[in-house]
Design an enzyme around this catalytic site. Structure first.
Site, PDB file in Angstrom:
ATOM      1  N   VAL A 300       0.834  -1.199   0.000  1.00 20.89           N
ATOM      2  CA  VAL A 300       0.000   0.000   0.000  1.00 20.89           C
ATOM      3  C   VAL A 300       0.874   1.256   0.000  1.00 20.89           C
ATOM      4  O   VAL A 300       0.623   2.223  -0.716  1.00 20.89           O
ATOM      5  CB  VAL A 300      -0.933   0.006   1.230  1.00 20.89           C
ATOM      6  CG1 VAL A 300      -1.623   1.340   1.377  1.00 20.89           C
ATOM      7  CG2 VAL A 300      -1.935  -1.104   1.104  1.00 20.89           C
ATOM      8  N   ALA A 301       1.928   1.209   0.807  1.00 20.27           N
ATOM      9  CA  ALA A 301       2.758   2.402   0.961  1.00 20.27           C
ATOM     10  C   ALA A 301       3.612   2.671  -0.265  1.00 20.27           C
ATOM     11  O   ALA A 301       3.762   3.811  -0.694  1.00 20.27           O
ATOM     12  CB  ALA A 301       3.642   2.253   2.190  1.00 20.27           C
ATOM     13  N   GLU A 305       0.302   4.990  -6.232  1.00 21.82           N
ATOM     14  CA  GLU A 305      -0.944   5.183  -6.979  1.00 21.82           C
ATOM     15  C   GLU A 305      -1.328   6.658  -7.046  1.00 21.82           C
ATOM     16  O   GLU A 305      -2.109   7.073  -7.877  1.00 21.82           O
ATOM     17  CB  GLU A 305      -2.072   4.325  -6.380  1.00 21.82           C
ATOM     18  CG  GLU A 305      -2.608   4.771  -5.024  1.00 21.82           C
ATOM     19  CD  GLU A 305      -1.678   4.409  -3.863  1.00 21.82           C
ATOM     20  OE1 GLU A 305      -0.830   3.518  -4.061  1.00 21.82           O
ATOM     21  OE2 GLU A 305      -1.777   5.015  -2.793  1.00 21.82           O
ATOM     22  N   ASP A 347       1.877  38.006 -32.113  1.00 25.35           N
ATOM     23  CA  ASP A 347       1.376  39.145 -32.883  1.00 25.35           C
ATOM     24  C   ASP A 347       2.101  40.391 -32.422  1.00 25.35           C
ATOM     25  O   ASP A 347       2.632  40.423 -31.316  1.00 25.35           O
ATOM     26  CB  ASP A 347      -0.106  39.378 -32.541  1.00 25.35           C
ATOM     27  CG  ASP A 347      -0.998  38.410 -33.244  1.00 25.35           C
ATOM     28  OD1 ASP A 347      -0.550  37.832 -34.230  1.00 25.35           O
ATOM     29  OD2 ASP A 347      -2.139  38.245 -32.784  1.00 25.35           O
ATOM     30  N   ASP A 632      -5.716  36.465 -32.484  1.00 25.64           N
ATOM     31  CA  ASP A 632      -6.948  37.031 -31.935  1.00 25.64           C
ATOM     32  C   ASP A 632      -8.128  36.983 -32.899  1.00 25.64           C
ATOM     33  O   ASP A 632      -9.264  37.117 -32.498  1.00 25.64           O
ATOM     34  CB  ASP A 632      -6.719  38.463 -31.434  1.00 25.64           C
ATOM     35  CG  ASP A 632      -5.924  39.293 -32.431  1.00 25.64           C
ATOM     36  OD1 ASP A 632      -5.858  38.882 -33.604  1.00 25.64           O
ATOM     37  OD2 ASP A 632      -5.365  40.331 -32.045  1.00 25.64           O
ATOM     38  N   ASN A 698      10.147   5.511  -0.844  1.00 28.69           N
ATOM     39  CA  ASN A 698       9.637   4.153  -0.973  1.00 28.69           C
ATOM     40  C   ASN A 698      10.782   3.163  -1.146  1.00 28.69           C
ATOM     41  O   ASN A 698      10.773   2.073  -0.569  1.00 28.69           O
ATOM     42  CB  ASN A 698       8.686   4.051  -2.172  1.00 28.69           C
ATOM     43  CG  ASN A 698       7.411   4.825  -1.919  1.00 28.69           C
ATOM     44  OD1 ASN A 698       7.205   5.337  -0.818  1.00 28.69           O
ATOM     45  ND2 ASN A 698       6.567   4.924  -2.918  1.00 28.69           N
ATOM     46  N   GLU A 701      12.369   2.385   2.177  1.00 23.36           N
ATOM     47  CA  GLU A 701      11.602   1.452   3.007  1.00 23.36           C
ATOM     48  C   GLU A 701      11.738   0.027   2.473  1.00 23.36           C
ATOM     49  O   GLU A 701      11.910  -0.927   3.234  1.00 23.36           O
ATOM     50  CB  GLU A 701      10.117   1.839   2.999  1.00 23.36           C
ATOM     51  CG  GLU A 701       9.831   3.112   3.763  1.00 23.36           C
ATOM     52  CD  GLU A 701       8.545   3.780   3.303  1.00 23.36           C
ATOM     53  OE1 GLU A 701       7.545   3.080   3.062  1.00 23.36           O
ATOM     54  OE2 GLU A 701       8.550   5.020   3.171  1.00 23.36           O
ATOM     55  N   ASN A 726       4.216   6.394   5.299  1.00 22.70           N
ATOM     56  CA  ASN A 726       3.565   6.697   4.020  1.00 22.70           C
ATOM     57  C   ASN A 726       2.643   7.897   4.137  1.00 22.70           C
ATOM     58  O   ASN A 726       2.648   8.784   3.292  1.00 22.70           O
ATOM     59  CB  ASN A 726       2.765   5.467   3.574  1.00 22.70           C
ATOM     60  CG  ASN A 726       2.098   5.690   2.228  1.00 22.70           C
ATOM     61  OD1 ASN A 726       2.718   6.211   1.319  1.00 22.70           O
ATOM     62  ND2 ASN A 726       0.844   5.308   2.127  1.00 22.70           N
ATOM     63  N   ASP A 730       5.711  10.899   4.095  1.00 23.75           N
ATOM     64  CA  ASP A 730       5.707  11.130   2.653  1.00 23.75           C
ATOM     65  C   ASP A 730       4.655  12.149   2.266  1.00 23.75           C
ATOM     66  O   ASP A 730       4.866  12.975   1.403  1.00 23.75           O
ATOM     67  CB  ASP A 730       5.409   9.825   1.896  1.00 23.75           C
ATOM     68  CG  ASP A 730       6.562   8.851   1.993  1.00 23.75           C
ATOM     69  OD1 ASP A 730       7.550   9.217   2.642  1.00 23.75           O
ATOM     70  OD2 ASP A 730       6.456   7.751   1.437  1.00 23.75           O
TER      71      ASP A 730
END
Ligand code: ATP
Length: 898
Positions: A300-301, A305, A347, A632, A698, A701, A726, A730
């Site tokens: 998960v950590a 995602e 322009d 324009d 990450n 870890e 996490n 983080d």
């Protein structure tokens, strides 16, 4: 109109409708005023408008589905891994560790809330941007012309249309001057339809044949007109065909796409590693459920995602900040692209110059004079009359006017000599006109002349007007015209940086039956040249210089005279003396291959037709350049769409250009584009920093958990520690990285290559080696404390991991500069986040109530100091890395970039 009588309504009783059997196109202009209880000359009154708005609702199409807050929150929790983790936590609770269940649930909930808050704010920011970018309409209300948001229109409103407007509601056309409307959005027919005002037969007609109706969503490409609103919102033809129209499809930016794909691959790798950690733990005889939770927490950590979401948040917030700097982003990916822009094609008028025109000189009868003289022999009276009459500006008071700045300047010059438009128009009203367009570069108006004749006044670009002239009016009467001499005089005036217009006239015996340009604008008699000064914007020169230092080339594209172009571009530092100024006709003679071969040498284009801009964009893109292009007018839209960043003008531009653009300049100012590029670079840098931080953390870890068994140590972190790191470590500082100000030198380096990976410039190497170092430091702490017999080894390991990450985030604030000398100064949110994380970490150590949850014990002062000391290693190492990068760059980079 007090609005006492209700409007006729359809049988459902809800909306205004014409009498049965009489569709709107069959009603006359008078009928329409009666049916809709309105007056064309002055429009609706305030109380009537609010009543109608209440009755008929806003003029908006029903929006596509938008995720509500609840849905957004659920989305945060719906992540598969999170669900598995929750399930595992529940199992753990049953098996005997209820605190674990609660702690994990709380942390996951906090995570969801954090993600929700971010996404919700991002969605709100995007919605606010959309509202700002919403189209506006010019309407007559209470006798005044006002600009209102198109969604405010009600049936009966009197709407003014001009070339470039998007039709804001369904209208019955009640006034039309060569009004042409492109209805491709509704009928698929890209050829514009000429609109008129006369009532058509009562029978049903196909949409394309109802030539006195203008439909919402279609575009005025030429001429002007007035229409009365007969349908709004979903009660328009567009509303009928588009029941579900989201004006902007959700697009994934290239960066988001790449990060998502990367995330997916990384997720597989992380899952595999987690499986290994789980298996090894089992083999070593660790408790199976604990190992399962550990592996799952890590999954998960460590699965990033949130990466694509972080990009959205950064882009949306960046876009919000840009609005404050007058750059309105219409498409979010543009923020990302901006940082890579290598060419800005701008322009001249209004973007590089102030668009504050002032008549500087007249070239009359062979002499250049600053202002109209007191004694006025021929051709002066006609010169001044034509300035006032062949003019679309609306006089306001004695010495002001409203409208196109060129027109206003001419109006004021005539008024200063006593030739006032209102007075002249009372005697010589406009009978007909051939409107101005950028392609024609001229306009003509027809007025009653002496003896029942008709007077034609023409003004425009000297080349266009002079070649239609056959004579010249002088003090001695009409004489022969030397066209090359007159053109040379115009070029001389243009070389001073002036916009030069030629004036001419013609007497006709009566109103011609054929009022086309080919018939009317010929055999003209030349009157004078007028030179208008439009001073360059003060900030533009610095902005051009800044572009040069940032590796961005500036190109000026103008419809004006080449000599004017050279003078203005020269004064802004865009061209040198030797640089060519290429004209539209020259450009037209080049084949695409020839243009591709030379395009990078051209810095200024003059007399360019809008359609030619697209050839320039294509040629540059063909060479791999990333092009921002301003525009324009109506015909600029294809080039704006084609450019990587199409830039439209908020003040002076047309709706059509704005709708095609990626970005709108609210102040029309060139330097705003440059500021937006700078902002784009900052945002990209910060996304990179976030990615760097997250991946490194990450990796650290993962290394710690994978390597521990290899070196004979027990699992260093418990599930709750992993989740805590996490969320808090983080999450908070990582988010604050997005608010990091631009680094010094952000505009002194070349643009990032658009296809360059976000992992370029050593990012992945950094994640690998710093990740390894972070894991190593954590394990070394664990080993020392564990073998040293400390009862607090796990708490110390956990603390060192957290604090080391704080050191890391501070060190990567800048890619190169040392934290100690970094300018601009502190990023308060980041410092706040680091400080808060530190306090929270101390709380897990010293608040007894948290001990059972975090499985921590209070550290002694000595232990805490050791932890703090060890935690500076990562910081110091990254500072050394930056020092080496600075030395390397110092040796390799040119002095200007050092
Ligand atoms: P930019 O520098 O932004 O491209 P431009 O010069 O192209 O501005 P346009 O409005 O497209 O501006 O005008 C094209 C040409 O038409 C001008 O150079 C000028 O010669 C002529 N022109 C401009 N305004 C008028 C006007 N109001 N009446 C007649 N001719 C005009």
């Amino acid at each position: 109109m007090g609005g006492a009588t209700p409007l006729p309504t359809s049988r459902s009783g809800a909306f205004p409708a014409p009498p049965v059997g009489q569709p709107w196109h069959a009603r006359t202009v008078d009928d329409i005023q009666h049916d809709l209880d309105t007056r064309i000359e002055c429009g609706l009154e305030a109380e009537d408008i609010s009543r109608r708005r209440a009755a008929y609702g806003p003029n908006a199409l029903t929006e596509g589905r938008r995720r509500g807050p609840l849905r957004l929150l659920l989305d945060q929790c719906a992540d598969f891994m999170v669900l598995v983790l929750l399930a595992a936590a529940v199992v753990a609770g049953f098996v005997g560790e209820p605190q674990d269940t609660v702690a994990i649930a709380v942390i996951i909930a906090a995570n969801a809330v954090l993600g929700f808050v971010q996404e919700y704010r991002a969605e709100r920011a995007v919605a606010a941007l959309k509202a700002l970018a919403a189209p506006r309409a010019r309407v007559r209300r209470g006798g005044e012309v006002v600009a209102v948001a198109a969604c405010e229109l009600v049936p009966g409103d009197v709407v003014l249309l001009e070339a470039g407007s998007a039709v804001p509601a369904d209208l019955r056309v009640v006034e039309a001057v060569q009004l042409r409307i492109e209805e491709a959005a509704l009928t698929g027919e890209s050829q514009p339809v000429e609109k008129g005002t006369a009532a058509l037969g009562a029978s049903e007609l196909p949409l394309g044949d109802r030539t006195n109706l203008a439909y919402k969503g279609t575009l005025v490409t030429y001429g002007r007109g007035v229409g009365v609103v007969v349908g709004t919102g979903m009660r328009t033809e567009l509303g009928r065909v588009a029941t579900l129209l989201s004006d902007e499809e959700e697009v994934e930016t290239p960066l988001q796409r790449r990060l998502r794909r990367f995330g997916q691959r990384l997720a597989l790798a992380v899952l595999a590693l987690c499986a290994v950690i789980f298996a090894v733990g089992l083999l070593r005889g660790e408790e199976p459920l604990l190992m399962f939770l550990t592996a799952l927490s890590l999954a998960v950590a460590a699965i990033p995602e949130a990466l694509p979401a972080v990009v959205t948040v950064s882009l949306a917030f960046g876009a919000r900040k840009m609005v404050r700097q007058h750059a309105l982003i219409r498409r979010l990916p543009a923020v990302e692209t901006l940082g890579s822009v290598t060419y800005i094609c701008s322009d001249k008028t209004g973007t590089l110059t102030q668009n504050r025109m002032r008549v500087e000189a007249f070239h009359v009868d062979g002499a250049l004079v600053g202002a109209a003289p007191q004694a006025r022999p021929d051709p002066w009276p006609l010169v001044l009359t034509s300035l006032a009459l062949n003019n679309d500006a609306v006089p306001r008071g004695e010495d002001d006017g409203e409208g196109d700045p060129t027109e206003v300047a001419l109006l004021l010059a005539a008024a200063a000599a006593g030739f006032r438009k209102r007075e002249l128009e009372a005697r010589m009203p406009r009978l007909a006109e051939i409107p101005f367009s950028a392609e024609r570069a001229r306009m003509s108006t027809l007025h009653p002349g002496a003896g029942g004749g008709v007077m034609v006044f023409t003004k425009g670009a000297p080349e266009q007007v002079l070649r239609r002239c056959t004579a010249r009016l002088s003090a001695a009467g009409t004489v022969g015209l030397d066209v090359p001499e007159a053109l040379a005089a115009a070029a001389e005036m243009a070389a001073r940086g002036w916009r030069v217009l030629a004036l001419a006239y013609r007497r006709l015996p009566g109103m011609p039956a054929d009022r086309s340009a080919a018939v009317v604008e010929r055999e003209l008699t030349f009157l004078a040249l007028v030179g208008l000064l439009d001073p360059p914007r003060a900030e533009a020169k610095d902005a051009v210089a800044l572009c040069q230092s940032a590796g961005i080339r500036v190109v000026m594209i103008t419809g004006d005279h080449p000599a004017t172009a050279r003078a203005v571009a020269g004064s802004l530092g865009i061209v040198d003396r030797e640089d060519p100024v290429v004209t539209g006709p020259e450009l037209a003679r080049l084949s695409p291959e020839e243009l591709a071969a030379h395009v990078h040498r051209i810095r200024a284009y003059a007399r360019v037709a809008p359609e030619q801009k697209i050839a320039i964009v294509k040629a540059l893109q063909g060479r791999g350049e990333l092009v921002a292009m301003t525009g324009d007018g109506v015909n600029d839209a294809p080039a704006l769409r084609r450019a990587d960043i199409g830039v439209a003008m908020g003040r002076s531009g047309t709706d059509v250009a704005r709708e095609a653009a990626h970005m709108v300049l609210l102040d029309d100012d060139f330097s705003t584009i440059v500021a937006a590029v700078r902002e784009g670079r900052r945002i990209f840098d910060n996304i990179r920093k976030f990615v760097k931080y997250t991946l490194t953390s990450n990796a650290g870890e993962i290394w710690a958990l994978v390597l521990a068994p290899v070196v004979g140590l027990p699992t260093p972190l418990l599930p709750i520690h992993i989740l805590w790191v996490n969320l808090v470590t983080d999450g908070l500082p990582g988010l604050a990285l997005a608010l990091e100000p631009a680094e010094r030198g952000v505009m002194q380096r070349p643009p990032r290559h658009p296809h360059e990976s976000i992992f370029a410039h050593g990012l992945w190497q950094h994640a690998v080696w710093v990740g390894l170092l972070l894991g190593g430091v954590t394990l070394a702490t664990q080993a020392a404390a564990y073998h040293g017999g400390s009862a607090h080894w796990r708490t110390m390991t956990f603390t060192v991991l957290t604090l080391s990450q704080m050191g890391h985030v501070l060190a990567i604030r800048s890619e190169r500069e040392s934290l100690f000398v970094q300018r601009p100064g502190p990023n308060r949110p980041l410092l706040g986040a680091v400080f808060l994380t530190f306090l929270l970490q101390l709380a897990t150590l010293y608040v007894p109530a948290l001990h059972p949850i975090f499985k921590t014990e209070p550290l002694s002062l000595a232990e805490l100091i050791v932890c703090l000391g060890v935690s500076t290693i990562v910081f110091a190492a990254v500072e050394v890395e930056k020092w080496m990068a600075r030395r390397g760059a110092g040796l390799a980079a040119p002095a200007a970039l050092r």
